[in-house]
Design an enzyme around this catalytic site. Structure first.
Site, short mmCIF file in Angstrom:
data_model
loop_
_atom_site.label_atom_id
_atom_site.label_comp_id
_atom_site.label_asym_id
_atom_site.label_seq_id
_atom_site.Cartn_x
_atom_site.Cartn_y
_atom_site.Cartn_z
N SER A 178 0.87 -1.17 0.00
CA SER A 178 0.00 0.00 0.00
C SER A 178 0.90 1.22 0.00
CB SER A 178 -0.85 -0.03 1.27
OG SER A 178 -1.36 1.24 1.57
N TYR A 191 -1.62 -1.15 10.14
CA TYR A 191 -1.79 -1.41 8.70
C TYR A 191 -0.53 -0.98 7.95
CZ TYR A 191 -3.80 -1.27 3.98
OH TYR A 191 -4.04 -1.47 2.65
P1 NAP Z 1 -11.55 -5.97 0.96
O1 NAP Z 1 -12.58 -5.65 -0.06
O2 NAP Z 1 -11.79 -5.61 2.38
O3 NAP Z 1 -11.19 -7.52 0.84
C1 NAP Z 1 -10.28 -8.09 1.72
C2 NAP Z 1 -10.29 -9.59 1.56
O4 NAP Z 1 -9.43 -10.14 2.57
C3 NAP Z 1 -11.67 -10.19 1.77
O5 NAP Z 1 -11.87 -11.24 0.87
C4 NAP Z 1 -11.58 -10.72 3.20
O6 NAP Z 1 -12.42 -11.82 3.47
C5 NAP Z 1 -10.13 -11.15 3.26
N1 NAP Z 1 -9.70 -11.29 4.65
C6 NAP Z 1 -9.70 -10.33 5.61
N2 NAP Z 1 -9.31 -10.85 6.78
C7 NAP Z 1 -9.07 -12.16 6.55
C8 NAP Z 1 -8.67 -13.24 7.38
N3 NAP Z 1 -8.47 -13.07 8.70
N4 NAP Z 1 -8.50 -14.45 6.82
C9 NAP Z 1 -8.73 -14.64 5.50
N5 NAP Z 1 -9.14 -13.67 4.67
C10 NAP Z 1 -9.31 -12.44 5.19
O7 NAP Z 1 -10.17 -5.25 0.61
P2 NAP Z 1 -9.49 -4.87 -0.79
O8 NAP Z 1 -9.57 -3.42 -0.94
O9 NAP Z 1 -9.94 -5.78 -1.86
O10 NAP Z 1 -7.94 -5.18 -0.42
C11 NAP Z 1 -7.19 -6.24 -0.99
C12 NAP Z 1 -5.73 -5.98 -0.68
O11 NAP Z 1 -5.33 -4.75 -1.30
C13 NAP Z 1 -5.45 -5.79 0.81
O12 NAP Z 1 -4.22 -6.41 1.13
C14 NAP Z 1 -5.34 -4.29 0.97
O13 NAP Z 1 -4.54 -3.93 2.08
C15 NAP Z 1 -4.73 -3.90 -0.36
N6 NAP Z 1 -4.95 -2.51 -0.77
C16 NAP Z 1 -6.17 -2.08 -1.13
C17 NAP Z 1 -6.35 -0.75 -1.54
C18 NAP Z 1 -7.70 -0.22 -1.95
O14 NAP Z 1 -7.81 0.99 -2.23
N7 NAP Z 1 -8.74 -1.03 -2.02
C19 NAP Z 1 -5.24 0.11 -1.59
C20 NAP Z 1 -3.99 -0.37 -1.22
C21 NAP Z 1 -3.85 -1.69 -0.83
P3 NAP Z 1 -13.96 -11.59 3.91
O15 NAP Z 1 -14.62 -10.93 2.76
O16 NAP Z 1 -14.42 -12.96 4.16
O17 NAP Z 1 -13.91 -10.73 5.12
#
Ligand code: NAP
Length: 274
Positions: A178, A191
């Site tokens: 990130s 985070y």
């Molecule tokens: P999201 O929509 O919140 O999805 C997160 C995923 O991780 C979900 O499938 C969730 O499962 C799973 N997860 C969370 N805790 C878990 C656990 N204890 N065990 C197994 N699975 C778990 O987030 P996202 O935005 O797609 O993020 C994906 C990645 O990109 C993350 O690493 C995040 O830090 C990174 N990121 C995102 C952004 C952004 O703007 N979106 C920017 C920078 C980095 P459940 O659905 O079952 O809870």
């Protein structure tokens, strides 16, 4: 919703497979049809957000996808979506990374070896935000939870699955960072620290394997992307102003395809600021 990549994007990687692609070439990759044919790719957090779209996209390009996540109903939905467009039969691997033990991850390695027989890539995508608050006030239990899910479990799973990845011709391990992992920012607490640790881990794994294996370790920074996590982090933001997970898939596919076998130890911003 299509998970094939828009072929109107202009830039195409023209470099040879063993040369390191530029970050622009990775971001603007135009995947050939079936470029992931024959590959088995594990995606963590495959039930929602970026992970769900990555799993669908990898399946569209021919991979067998192993769906790891904590909510079985969400994994089932993704499984059905893959079956509905005729993708290779995926597998569901329900696992809560918060409580998962190393022994369970080793069992998973044995299961994949027995049932699938190969593993060519892992997208470590699962993540949690935790609190947005000063470190002075950060709840210590929450701190440990975020570090476990975002960092420690990522390390444990990588180590447990390394024997299979080393057997692959060109194993690819993709971690998710990130902007606040590259540049730690006030109030982003565990985070930001967990993502900084992930970047360091990718660097160390690279140094330790680059002369003796075909493995490649890289980090992606998706940049602001329209998901639930982003909405929680920025509740006042208009989600329609953000790229969708589909928009940033070229980089995710590139890093799993053989076109990126020369790319090692990089942190690739998928939405760089001008
Ligand atoms: P999201 O929509 O919140 O999805 C997160 C995923 O991780 C979900 O499938 C969730 O499962 C799973 N997860 C969370 N805790 C878990 C656990 N204890 N065990 C197994 N699975 C778990 O987030 P996202 O935005 O797609 O993020 C994906 C990645 O990109 C993350 O690493 C995040 O830090 C990174 N990121 C995102 C952004 C952004 O703007 N979106 C920017 C920078 C980095 P459940 O659905 O079952 O809870």
């Amino acid at each position: 919703m299509s998970t094939k990549i828009d072929q109107s994007v202009e830039t195409q990687a023209t470099q040879s497979r063993t040369e390191p692609l530029t970050h622009d070439a990775i971001r603007n990759f135009l995947p050939p049809d079936n470029c992931l044919d024959g590959k088995t790719i594990l995606v963590t957090g495959a039930g929602d957000g970026i992970g769900r779209v990555a799993a669908l996209t990898y399946a569209r390009y021919g991979a067998t996808v192993l769906l790891l996540g904590r909510t079985s109903s969400k994994l089932e939905y993704v499984y059905d979506e893959i079956e509905s467009f005729g993708g290779k039969q995926p597998a569901m691997l329900p696992m809560n990374l918060e409580g998962a033990t190393y022994a369970e991850m080793q069992q998973l390695e044995g299961l994949i070896n027995k049932e699938v027989g190969q593993l060519d890539g892992i997208l470590h995508n699962a993540g949690m935000l935790g609190q947005l608050t000063p470190l002075e006030m950060y709840d210590v239990d929450m701190f440990a939870e975020v570090m476990k899910v975002n960092f420690t479990a990522t390390f444990m799973l990588t180590q447990a699955l390394l024997p299979l990845l080393k057997d692959a011709d060109h194993g690819s391990i993709v971690f998710t960072s990130s902007t606040v992992g590259t540049h730690p920012r006030a109030f982003w607490g565990a985070y930001a620290l967990s993502k900084q640790a992930v970047e360091g881990m990718s660097d160390i794994f690279t140094q330790e394997t680059q002369n003796t294996t075909n493995l490649r370790f890289n980090c992606v920074n998706p940049g602001g992307t329209r998901t639930n996590m982003r909405a929680h982090a920025y509740p006042g933001e208009n989600p329609m102003s953000l790229k969708t997970p589909e928009d940033i898939m070229p980089g995710y596919v590139c890093l799993m395809s053989d076109d990126s076998i020369g790319v090692r130890g990089q942190v690739i911003e998928l939405q760089p600021k001008d």
